[in-house]
Design an enzyme around this catalytic site. Structure first.
Site, PDB file in Angstrom:
ATOM      1  N   HIS A 233       0.814  -1.299   0.006  1.00 33.25           N
ATOM      2  CA  HIS A 233       0.079  -0.073   0.021  1.00 33.25           C
ATOM      3  C   HIS A 233       0.752   1.339   0.015  1.00 33.25           C
ATOM      4  O   HIS A 233       0.444   2.017   0.685  1.00 33.25           O
ATOM      5  CB  HIS A 233      -1.007  -0.033   1.325  1.00 33.25           C
ATOM      6  CG  HIS A 233      -2.329  -0.913   0.997  1.00 33.25           C
ATOM      7  ND1 HIS A 233      -3.262  -0.191   0.218  1.00 33.25           N
ATOM      8  CD2 HIS A 233      -2.395  -2.184   1.415  1.00 33.25           C
ATOM      9  CE1 HIS A 233      -4.163  -1.372   0.247  1.00 33.25           C
ATOM     10  NE2 HIS A 233      -3.897  -2.581   0.782  1.00 33.25           N
TER      11      HIS A 233
ATOM     12  N   LEU B 272      -3.405 -11.840  -6.102  1.00 39.89           N
ATOM     13  CA  LEU B 272      -2.349 -12.086  -6.794  1.00 39.89           C
ATOM     14  C   LEU B 272      -2.299 -11.371  -8.172  1.00 39.89           C
ATOM     15  O   LEU B 272      -1.555 -11.975  -9.097  1.00 39.89           O
ATOM     16  CB  LEU B 272      -2.214 -13.715  -7.104  1.00 39.89           C
ATOM     17  CG  LEU B 272      -1.845 -14.539  -5.901  1.00 39.89           C
ATOM     18  CD1 LEU B 272      -1.985 -15.940  -6.134  1.00 39.89           C
ATOM     19  CD2 LEU B 272      -0.728 -14.237  -5.000  1.00 39.89           C
ATOM     20  N   SER B 273      -3.157 -10.408  -8.229  1.00 43.40           N
ATOM     21  CA  SER B 273      -3.121  -9.566  -9.532  1.00 43.40           C
ATOM     22  C   SER B 273      -3.498 -10.284 -10.507  1.00 43.40           C
ATOM     23  O   SER B 273      -2.929 -10.067 -11.855  1.00 43.40           O
ATOM     24  CB  SER B 273      -1.747  -8.918  -9.980  1.00 43.40           C
ATOM     25  OG  SER B 273      -1.515  -7.998  -8.838  1.00 43.40           O
ATOM     26  N   SER B 274      -4.739 -11.138 -10.671  1.00 42.20           N
ATOM     27  CA  SER B 274      -5.216 -11.682 -11.483  1.00 42.20           C
ATOM     28  C   SER B 274      -5.828 -10.729 -12.736  1.00 42.20           C
ATOM     29  O   SER B 274      -5.788 -10.697 -13.750  1.00 42.20           O
ATOM     30  CB  SER B 274      -6.463 -12.524 -11.318  1.00 42.20           C
ATOM     31  OG  SER B 274      -7.240 -11.958 -10.590  1.00 42.20           O
TER      32      SER B 274
ATOM     33  N   ASP C  72       1.410  -3.510  -9.844  1.00 41.00           N
ATOM     34  CA  ASP C  72       0.860  -4.865 -10.243  1.00 41.00           C
ATOM     35  C   ASP C  72       1.243  -4.798 -11.626  1.00 41.00           C
ATOM     36  O   ASP C  72       1.815  -5.939 -12.373  1.00 41.00           O
ATOM     37  CB  ASP C  72      -0.577  -5.075  -9.927  1.00 41.00           C
ATOM     38  CG  ASP C  72      -0.903  -5.222  -8.484  1.00 41.00           C
ATOM     39  OD1 ASP C  72      -0.099  -5.137  -7.663  1.00 41.00           O
ATOM     40  OD2 ASP C  72      -2.036  -5.173  -8.223  1.00 41.00           O
TER      41      ASP C  72
ATOM     42  N   TYR D 112     -10.465  -0.153  -0.789  1.00 33.87           N
ATOM     43  CA  TYR D 112      -9.143   0.255  -1.354  1.00 33.87           C
ATOM     44  C   TYR D 112      -9.212   1.803  -1.604  1.00 33.87           C
ATOM     45  O   TYR D 112      -8.084   2.490  -1.135  1.00 33.87           O
ATOM     46  CB  TYR D 112      -8.598  -0.770  -2.571  1.00 33.87           C
ATOM     47  CG  TYR D 112      -7.535  -0.358  -3.009  1.00 33.87           C
ATOM     48  CD1 TYR D 112      -6.299  -1.299  -2.710  1.00 33.87           C
ATOM     49  CD2 TYR D 112      -6.996   0.813  -3.754  1.00 33.87           C
ATOM     50  CE1 TYR D 112      -5.078  -0.846  -3.329  1.00 33.87           C
ATOM     51  CE2 TYR D 112      -6.109   0.916  -4.474  1.00 33.87           C
ATOM     52  CZ  TYR D 112      -4.939   0.178  -3.993  1.00 33.87           C
ATOM     53  OH  TYR D 112      -3.806   0.266  -4.656  1.00 33.87           O
TER      54      TYR D 112
END
Ligand code: GLA
Length: 393
Positions: free
Chosen positions: A33, A123-125, A170, A220
């Site tokens: 973050h 996991l940043s799909s 990412d 977020y």
């Protein structure tokens, strides 16, 4: 091709795919973050990711198919698009929209996506699917963007088309990652260094809490806003552009300017976490995994207590890790609110770690986690088995 994807493409479209692309997911070793606060992060690409097989069609239609999702829309070629509901295809559609708005001429495409990366697990799909699409369009339509341009396009899609105000970590990690390397990325200047992920006789365990994440985007975005508020307060007396422009010592001198206690806690996490990344980079360079591990634990504690983005499930994983002497360190990775944790575990103890953690977690949470031992892999590009598997096939 891996997973029989070529055959599946032919089954769906009655023709052969003309090209194939791959983009990995990522884990972040430390520096959470802080990308949207101009800080340092340390992500790695992983060998799980998203595959895209593609062929042109003469029908002026974008056909979106995925082996992971049921939604399978055919969307006619237009000059621009807006997000349609919450379907997965919005990620590639947003990328197409961006290319079209930049003035590129397109024809119809038949596309098949498949991800072996756990979806929505931190996991940043989403970065993986955006970046694989951007790489493919750049090749197919000769649009001449650099790799960094593609990263920026993917981030802009996430921010403006999807509505998640994420930083650049990412998209950068999945495009620039390299086998067995960690990226130390300065999110302010975008200068980066690839360093050996010297984990030697340790493996990187990825623990998916299997907690479904809800309202991630709004929580977020709230954190992003809180950081902006802290920055505005500090700017009354400091000439800075990002929270990470100052270190902990300076923060302690000026933190009284932040009157809201919660906002002050958020800023404290960001600034201390940035300092931790610098220490972690040194520890890695000196092969000091014990020190690196301590910094991972400190990062987790701060994300739990100051930034408040952890949760019972992630905390239970880290709580267990602390009791196991074969673990050097563990922490949540990615945005949080569920999703995945990572742990550095002695290779020969990995099996035992998995079994024990699984039991511990199931007893406390009521269902099992999924535990993987991950390889650090290459970034996005044209698919070939060698590059994807990092030379191991
Ligand atoms: C998500 C965002 C990233 C980053 C992390 C937290 O993965 O997409 O930009 O902010 O959360 O470090």
């Amino acid at each position: 091709m891996k997973y029989g994807l070529s055959q599946k493409f032919s089954d769906i479209y009655n023709k052969e795919a003309e090209s194939a692309y791959f983009s990995p997911g990522r884990i972040n070793l430390i520096g959470e973050h802080i990308d949207y606060n101009g800080g340092l992060v340390m992500p790695c690409a992983i060998t799980f990711g998203t595959y895209l097989l593609i062929a042109p069609n003469p029908d002026g239609v974008f056909r979106f198919r995925s082996l992971n999702f049921n939604d399978a829309p055919d969307i006619p070629l237009q000059s621009s698009y807006q997000k349609i509901g919450d379907g997965w295809f919005n990620f590639p559609l947003g990328v197409i929209d961006h290319f079209l708005k930049d003035g590129h001429q397109f024809h119809g495409l038949d596309m098949l996506y498949f991800g072996d990366i756990p979806i929505g697990a931190g996991l940043s799909s989403s970065a993986s699917i955006e970046v694989v699409t951007a790489f493919a369009l750049n090749e197919l339509f000769n649009t001449g963007y650099s790799k960094l341009d593609l990263v920026k396009i993917a981030k802009s899609v996430e921010n403006n088309f999807i509505g998640m105000n994420c930083g650049i970590m990412d998209q950068f990690a999945v495009a620039f990652g390299e086998k067995d390397k960690a990226i130390i990325l300065n999110c302010n200047t975008l200068n980066y260094e690839l360093v050996n992920s010297n984990i030697k006789n340790y493996v990187l365990a990825i623990i998916n809490t299997n907690k479904s994440r809800k309202l991630v985007e709004s929580k977020y975005n709230k954190r992003v806003e809180e950081c902006q508020t802290a920055l505005t307060a500090l700017k009354q007396e400091l000439d800075i552009n990002y929270l990470c422009d100052i270190d902990t010592t300076t923060f302690n001198q000026y933190k009284h300017l932040i009157t809201n206690e919660v906002v002050c806690k958020r800023a404290k996490h960001v600034i201390e976490e940035n300092d931790r990344v610098k220490l972690a980079a040194n520890a890695l360079a000196n092969n000091n995994l014990a020190e690196f591990g301590k910094l991972m634990y400190a990062s987790h504690d701060s994300l739990r207590d100051l930034y408040e983005v952890s949760g019972k499930e992630l905390d239970v994983v880290v709580e267990y890790a602390k009791t196991n002497p074969a673990v050097a360190g563990a922490r949540m990775t990615g945005a949080g609110f569920g999703g995945c944790a990572i742990a550095l575990v002695k290779q020969e103890e990995f099996e035992n770690f998995s079994l024990e953690l699984s039991t511990y977690y199931t007893n406390k949470i009521g269902y099992a986690p999924s535990i993987y031992s991950s390889l650090i892999g290459n970034g996005a590009g044209i698919y070939n088995e060698y590059s994807v598997a990092g030379g191991q096939l």
